[in-house]
Design a protein around this motif. Structure first.
Motif, PDB file in Angstrom:
ATOM      1  N   GLU A 267       1.348  70.458  -1.171  1.00 15.33           N
ATOM      2  CA  GLU A 267       1.941  71.746  -0.793  1.00 15.33           C
ATOM      3  C   GLU A 267       0.968  72.584   0.016  1.00 15.33           C
ATOM      4  OE1 GLU A 267       5.045  72.499  -1.045  1.00 15.33           O
ATOM      5  OE2 GLU A 267       5.478  70.607  -2.074  1.00 15.33           O
ATOM      6  N   ALA A 268      -0.300  72.591  -0.374  1.00 16.42           N
ATOM      7  CA  ALA A 268      -1.299  73.357   0.371  1.00 16.42           C
ATOM      8  C   ALA A 268      -1.485  72.794   1.772  1.00 16.42           C
ATOM      9  CB  ALA A 268      -2.624  73.354  -0.390  1.00 16.42           C
ATOM     10  N   CYS A 269      -1.459  71.464   1.885  1.00 16.72           N
ATOM     11  CA  CYS A 269      -1.576  70.818   3.196  1.00 16.72           C
ATOM     12  C   CYS A 269      -0.388  71.171   4.083  1.00 16.72           C
ATOM     13  CB  CYS A 269      -1.695  69.315   3.009  1.00 16.72           C
ATOM     14  SG  CYS A 269      -1.700  68.367   4.552  1.00 16.72           S
ATOM     15  N   ALA A 270       0.811  71.131   3.519  1.00 20.03           N
ATOM     16  CA  ALA A 270       2.015  71.464   4.294  1.00 20.03           C
ATOM     17  C   ALA A 270       1.982  72.921   4.743  1.00 20.03           C
ATOM     18  CB  ALA A 270       3.250  71.185   3.458  1.00 20.03           C
ATOM     19  N   LYS A 271       1.479  73.800   3.902  1.00 17.36           N
ATOM     20  CA  LYS A 271       1.377  75.228   4.261  1.00 17.36           C
ATOM     21  C   LYS A 271       0.367  75.433   5.385  1.00 17.36           C
ATOM     22  CE  LYS A 271       0.669  79.816   2.246  1.00 17.36           C
ATOM     23  NZ  LYS A 271      -0.319  80.277   3.227  1.00 17.36           N
ATOM     24  N   LYS A 272      -0.718  74.669   5.372  1.00 18.91           N
ATOM     25  CA  LYS A 272      -1.732  74.805   6.416  1.00 18.91           C
ATOM     26  C   LYS A 272      -1.166  74.441   7.788  1.00 18.91           C
ATOM     27  CE  LYS A 272      -6.436  73.481   7.690  1.00 18.91           C
ATOM     28  NZ  LYS A 272      -7.657  72.713   7.299  1.00 18.91           N
ATOM     29  N   ILE A 273      -0.278  73.474   7.835  1.00 15.85           N
ATOM     30  CA  ILE A 273       0.340  73.107   9.120  1.00 15.85           C
ATOM     31  C   ILE A 273       1.049  74.312   9.723  1.00 15.85           C
ATOM     32  CG2 ILE A 273       2.113  71.675  10.223  1.00 15.85           C
ATOM     33  CD1 ILE A 273       1.524  69.518   8.135  1.00 15.85           C
ATOM     34  N   ILE A 274       1.799  75.042   8.896  1.00 15.76           N
ATOM     35  CA  ILE A 274       2.520  76.216   9.378  1.00 15.76           C
ATOM     36  C   ILE A 274       1.547  77.330   9.726  1.00 15.76           C
ATOM     37  CG2 ILE A 274       4.286  77.938   8.822  1.00 15.76           C
ATOM     38  CD1 ILE A 274       5.290  75.035   9.139  1.00 15.76           C
ATOM     39  N   ASP A 275       0.563  77.569   8.862  1.00 20.48           N
ATOM     40  CA  ASP A 275      -0.378  78.676   9.070  1.00 20.48           C
ATOM     41  C   ASP A 275      -1.218  78.496  10.326  1.00 20.48           C
ATOM     42  OD1 ASP A 275       0.579  79.767   6.742  1.00 20.48           O
ATOM     43  OD2 ASP A 275      -1.121  79.121   5.494  1.00 20.48           O
ATOM     44  N   THR A 276      -1.468  77.269  10.733  1.00 20.42           N
ATOM     45  CA  THR A 276      -2.287  77.019  11.927  1.00 20.42           C
ATOM     46  C   THR A 276      -1.443  76.823  13.189  1.00 20.42           C
ATOM     47  OG1 THR A 276      -2.373  74.672  11.325  1.00 20.42           O
ATOM     48  CG2 THR A 276      -4.224  76.059  10.620  1.00 20.42           C
ATOM     49  N   GLY A 277      -0.136  77.049  13.075  1.00 24.38           N
ATOM     50  CA  GLY A 277       0.704  77.039  14.268  1.00 24.38           C
ATOM     51  C   GLY A 277       1.471  75.766  14.505  1.00 24.38           C
ATOM     52  N   ASP A 278       1.345  74.786  13.592  1.00 22.82           N
ATOM     53  CA  ASP A 278       2.058  73.513  13.759  1.00 22.82           C
ATOM     54  C   ASP A 278       1.871  72.994  15.181  1.00 22.82           C
ATOM     55  OD1 ASP A 278       3.742  71.343  13.534  1.00 22.82           O
ATOM     56  OD2 ASP A 278       5.596  72.504  13.555  1.00 22.82           O
ATOM     57  N   ARG A 279       0.631  72.661  15.509  1.00 24.26           N
ATOM     58  CA  ARG A 279       0.269  72.366  16.896  1.00 24.26           C
ATOM     59  C   ARG A 279       0.211  70.861  17.160  1.00 24.26           C
ATOM     60  NH1 ARG A 279      -4.704  75.840  18.887  1.00 24.26           N
ATOM     61  NH2 ARG A 279      -5.856  74.306  17.637  1.00 24.26           N
ATOM     62  N   ARG A 280       0.634  70.507  18.371  1.00 16.57           N
ATOM     63  CA  ARG A 280       0.520  69.125  18.853  1.00 16.57           C
ATOM     64  C   ARG A 280      -0.302  69.153  20.137  1.00 16.57           C
ATOM     65  NH1 ARG A 280       5.858  67.090  18.802  1.00 16.57           N
ATOM     66  NH2 ARG A 280       5.488  65.970  16.854  1.00 16.57           N
ATOM     67  N   PHE A 281      -1.234  68.203  20.267  1.00 14.34           N
ATOM     68  CA  PHE A 281      -2.118  68.138  21.424  1.00 14.34           C
ATOM     69  C   PHE A 281      -1.643  67.041  22.375  1.00 14.34           C
ATOM     70  CE2 PHE A 281      -5.802  69.594  18.498  1.00 14.34           C
ATOM     71  CZ  PHE A 281      -5.366  70.910  18.585  1.00 14.34           C
ATOM     72  N   TYR A 282      -1.581  67.383  23.662  1.00 10.08           N
ATOM     73  CA  TYR A 282      -1.155  66.440  24.706  1.00 10.08           C
ATOM     74  C   TYR A 282      -2.295  66.229  25.702  1.00 10.08           C
ATOM     75  CZ  TYR A 282       3.674  67.209  23.163  1.00 10.08           C
ATOM     76  OH  TYR A 282       4.824  67.277  22.426  1.00 10.08           O
ATOM     77  N   TYR A 283      -2.478  64.973  26.099  1.00 10.24           N
ATOM     78  CA  TYR A 283      -3.494  64.615  27.080  1.00 10.24           C
ATOM     79  C   TYR A 283      -2.860  63.713  28.142  1.00 10.24           C
ATOM     80  CZ  TYR A 283      -6.685  65.939  23.267  1.00 10.24           C
ATOM     81  OH  TYR A 283      -7.347  66.602  22.253  1.00 10.24           O
ATOM     82  N   LEU A 284      -3.147  63.992  29.412  1.00 11.56           N
ATOM     83  CA  LEU A 284      -2.620  63.209  30.534  1.00 11.56           C
ATOM     84  C   LEU A 284      -3.782  62.833  31.444  1.00 11.56           C
ATOM     85  CD1 LEU A 284      -0.137  62.108  32.110  1.00 11.56           C
ATOM     86  CD2 LEU A 284       0.015  64.351  33.218  1.00 11.56           C
ATOM     87  N   SER A 285      -4.007  61.525  31.625  1.00  7.29           N
ATOM     88  CA  SER A 285      -5.190  61.042  32.341  1.00  7.29           C
ATOM     89  C   SER A 285      -4.827  60.387  33.667  1.00  7.29           C
ATOM     90  CB  SER A 285      -5.943  60.024  31.474  1.00  7.29           C
ATOM     91  OG  SER A 285      -6.997  59.434  32.219  1.00  7.29           O
ATOM     92  N   ASP A 286      -5.754  60.516  34.636  1.00 10.30           N
ATOM     93  CA  ASP A 286      -5.596  59.896  35.950  1.00 10.30           C
ATOM     94  C   ASP A 286      -6.777  58.975  36.269  1.00 10.30           C
ATOM     95  OD1 ASP A 286      -4.439  59.394  38.462  1.00 10.30           O
ATOM     96  OD2 ASP A 286      -5.610  60.978  39.401  1.00 10.30           O
ATOM     97  N   ALA A 287      -7.382  58.401  35.245  1.00  7.67           N
ATOM     98  CA  ALA A 287      -8.595  57.597  35.451  1.00  7.67           C
ATOM     99  C   ALA A 287      -8.271  56.140  35.771  1.00  7.67           C
ATOM    100  CB  ALA A 287      -9.477  57.677  34.211  1.00  7.67           C
ATOM    101  N   PHE A 288      -7.366  55.911  36.724  1.00  2.00           N
ATOM    102  CA  PHE A 288      -6.903  54.553  37.013  1.00  2.00           C
ATOM    103  C   PHE A 288      -6.597  54.423  38.504  1.00  2.00           C
ATOM    104  CE2 PHE A 288      -5.266  56.107  32.978  1.00  2.00           C
ATOM    105  CZ  PHE A 288      -5.767  55.196  32.069  1.00  2.00           C
TER     106      PHE A 288
END
Length: 357
Positions: A267-288
């Motif tokens: 429950e504490a872990c699930a609450k932390k997801i909401i408290d920290t903004g429920d964030r997802r990180f995206y990365y897009l690379s052109d190293a090819f």
């Protein structure tokens, strides 16, 4: 005299007949490339619900209308091989953004194995084009250096996505593919045709999702215009070296069941997801080289400290470029096997898709 005249007449008739046959053969060999477009980027998937043996192909199609031949250079990944992602060679670092608007810095961006090198597959065959459809017959297959004769058929529906850009979607096949999407033009497939990250970021655009994916032995089909989109634009951060982009999505719907261990702390872990903004990180690379990009994303709750090295979503991409040389999106494949021990193949993600404006 009569015999000479008859012999001369016969020679003339035979000459005319031979000329007619040659003209007919020449015409048969000059079927147009689909919409007159020679160079295509294509994603193909073979998905099933009865076993965890899915596969994807991502590559280039080149039509030669002089002799009705077609060549397909591609990367291929088979779930049975457990194609664990690798570092792309690109490391995300952006020093300028305001706090909270930047994904985790100093994280290597991952891609599918082999995608940092040359294609490991090559098909050659012939094609015919008629009434808005292209029929391809592959007659030779080379995978990882081994060449074998094959007889594989595919039929594709052809349409104009926009002026200067063709689109093909798989209609049927004679072997095991279930999904296919391709976009083509007459612009070169060389790296010089590829849009840099600064161009991709310059204008806010929505790239519409279409294609097919599999997870937990269930196949999902995405219809262009009805299945969401990837938005890319100035809100994405440009890496300091210009080789990549990064973005933070808030309220992203990251599931506590994916991030939190069952038990007293759940429950504490699930609450932390909401408290920290429920964030997802995206990365897009052109190293090819070529038209290659690569795309990775993961939920922050999987790693609040440091880079996440577990089950991120990994999607190699090929840029879609129109006749005018303008960037219009990507075709891609998802190659996201379970990297846990023990492995859960049913929970893995594989997909064949396009993201095109």
């Amino acid at each position: 005299m009569g015999r000479k005249r008859l012999r001369g007449f016969a020679i003339i008739v035979l000459s005319l007949l031979a000329s007619t046959l040659l003209v007919g053969a020449s015409q048969a060999q000059t079927s147009s490339a689909p919409l007159g477009k020679q160079n295509w980027v294509v994603s193909v998937g073979g998905f099933r619900t009865d076993a965890d043996r899915n596969y994807v192909r991502l590559g280039y199609l080149v039509f030669n209308q002089a002799d009705n031949t077609v060549a397909h250079n591609f990367w291929t990944w088979n779930q049975a091989d457990r194609p664990v992602p690798v570092n792309s060679g690109d490391v995300y670092y952006c020093g300028g953004p305001a706090p909270g608007s930047n994904p985790r810095n100093n994280c290597p961006i991952k891609t599918a194995p082999g995608f940092t090198g040359a294609p490991n597959g090559h098909f050659t065959g012939t094609y015919t084009e008629n009434s808005g459809k292209v029929a391809i017959t592959w007659t030779s297959s080379t995978i990882d250096g081994t060449t074998t004769p094959v007889n594989l058929g595919e039929t594709w529906a052809v349409s104009e996505a926009r002026p200067g850009l063709g689109r093909m979607s798989l209609v049927s096949d004679t072997y095991s593919i279930t999904s296919g999407i391709a976009y083509g033009s007459n612009t070169s497939l060389a790296q010089t045709s590829k849009a840099p990250m600064s161009t991709v970021r310059a204008t806010q655009r929505s790239y519409l999702l279409e294609g097919q994916g599999v997870n937990h032995r269930a196949i999902t089909t995405w219809t262009r215009g009805g299945s969401g989109a990837l938005g890319v634009g100035p809100a994405w951060n440009n890496c300091d070296d210009g080789s990549c982009l990064g973005y933070v999505q808030y309220d992203s719907g990251c599931a506590p069941t994916s991030c939190c261990l069952p038990g007293a702390g759940y429950e504490a872990c699930a609450k932390k997801i909401i408290d920290t903004g429920d964030r997802r990180f995206y990365y897009l690379s052109d190293a090819f080289g070529g038209r290659r990009n690569s795309y990775e994303f993961w939920c922050e709750c999987l790693s609040y400290n440091g880079c996440y090295v577990g089950n991120s979503h990994v999607r190699p991409l090929l840029q879609v470029i129109d006749d005018a040389g303008a960037f219009q999106g990507w075709v891609g494949a998802e190659v996201s096997p379970d990297r846990s021990d023990p492995r859960d193949p049913a929970g893995e993600y594989y997909a064949s898709f396009a993201l095109v404006a």
